[in-house]
Design a protein around this motif. Sequence first.
Motif, PDB file in Angstrom:
ATOM      1  N   SER A  96       0.698  -1.010   0.013  1.00  0.00           N
ATOM      2  CA  SER A  96      -0.269   0.062   0.044  1.00  0.00           C
ATOM      3  C   SER A  96       0.406   1.172  -0.149  1.00  0.00           C
ATOM      4  CB  SER A  96      -0.785   0.195   0.852  1.00  0.00           C
ATOM      5  OG  SER A  96      -0.420   0.163   2.407  1.00  0.00           O
ATOM      6  N   GLY A  97       0.446   2.733  -0.728  1.00  0.00           N
ATOM      7  CA  GLY A  97       1.038   3.717  -0.170  1.00  0.00           C
ATOM      8  C   GLY A  97       1.308   3.870   1.451  1.00  0.00           C
ATOM      9  N   ALA A 194       0.440  10.172  -5.207  1.00  0.00           N
ATOM     10  CA  ALA A 194      -0.398   8.977  -5.474  1.00  0.00           C
ATOM     11  C   ALA A 194      -2.047   9.455  -6.314  1.00  0.00           C
ATOM     12  CB  ALA A 194      -0.816   8.930  -3.462  1.00  0.00           C
ATOM     13  N   THR A 220       1.068   5.657  -6.130  1.00  0.00           N
ATOM     14  CA  THR A 220       0.036   3.893  -5.606  1.00  0.00           C
ATOM     15  C   THR A 220      -0.912   4.158  -6.574  1.00  0.00           C
ATOM     16  OG1 THR A 220      -1.571   5.282  -5.180  1.00  0.00           O
ATOM     17  CG2 THR A 220       0.247   5.288  -3.746  1.00  0.00           C
ATOM     18  N   ALA A 230       1.558   0.020  -4.062  1.00  0.00           N
ATOM     19  CA  ALA A 230       2.229   1.450  -4.395  1.00  0.00           C
ATOM     20  C   ALA A 230       4.147   0.767  -5.004  1.00  0.00           C
ATOM     21  CB  ALA A 230       2.568   1.781  -3.449  1.00  0.00           C
TER      22      ALA A 230
END
Length: 366
Positions: A96-97, A194, A220, A230
């Motif tokens: 994940s980001g 993102a 992301t 990400a």
Amino acid sequence: MLNNFQTALDKRNEEGTLRILKPKSDGIDFYSNDYLGFAGSKKLQNILLEKIIANPQLLSGSTGSRLISGNSFVITETENFIAEEHQFPSALLFSSGYNANLALFSTLPNRHDTIIVDEKIHRSVHDACKMSLAKKLKFKHNNVEDLEQVLKKQNGNCYIAIESLYSMDGDIAPIKEIAEIAKKYKASLIVDEAHAFGVFGYGFVEKYRLQNQVLATVITYGKALGTHGAAILCENVVKSYFINFASPFIYTTSAQDIQWMSIKTGYEFLNINKELSIKLQQNIAIFRKQGLKTQSSANSPIQAIVIPDNQKLKALQQNLSDKGFLVYAVFSPTVKEGTERLRICLHSFNTEEEIIKLTKIIKEFT
């Protein structure tokens, strides 16, 4: 201890800002980050389904962290593909980001360094700074002059943290000017792309050819690409440093290969459906023509309507919901008190009729 927890929850409930999990609602989407409609694309889903049928092992668990049993040909191939696409030496994938930002800011700076963050940087960066031993300072939002004043007073290594497109305000950073300031003071620039990736091609670092002026870029995939995960784009030595010292990377079980494969497929789908970003910009222009007051950038898919009155904001959100419009009201502490807002996300799949009807209802309340 439970009483203390309940007291804090009761206070939020009284203020009307208690967060609860709700089932996904049916309605006209003006609140998700699915800017290009990839998450709901039947065409993309069918492409992924064909790949899964051809290789069902993509659905298997990874069985461990990437340093033990969780590495695979699929993830390595995807990282090489991403690095080449963005014209960086290396890419390192994360689940994940949030995890990527935790790794960045808890690993690279040490106790003698300084992290200078835009005051509206994402919460994940603030949380990561707490894990770091470095000093954290803030500069005024998107204010290059203030950033320079902060940099002038520092000794030792400095890291600058910005987003290229801010998720709550929907405004774009003066990234070229910040890159020049970073270069002038020999500071390391880190850019979170993102919300810009996919909406503005591969993001603003790629658009302005700043690959050699940033230490790392975060991309992301849970927004415009419609999947999850990400990547940190960086030099080879930085990637190797993460693999050896970044706790959020070392101690995390790798995701299934289907996640990494869906990212690579998403890039390919993005490159053959460039008309979707054009349609998104057309919809943003329609929204802006309706004359709602906003400080968001004119070409941003995120348009923030500040309504510093919690009851009025809640009433507007409910009214829109009753009419079938899904929007998101943002209260403090997610944003600074007095800047509560309706956060509207525009998409390539929204219609002109929907946009005009949405803005008409908002005008009646503001």
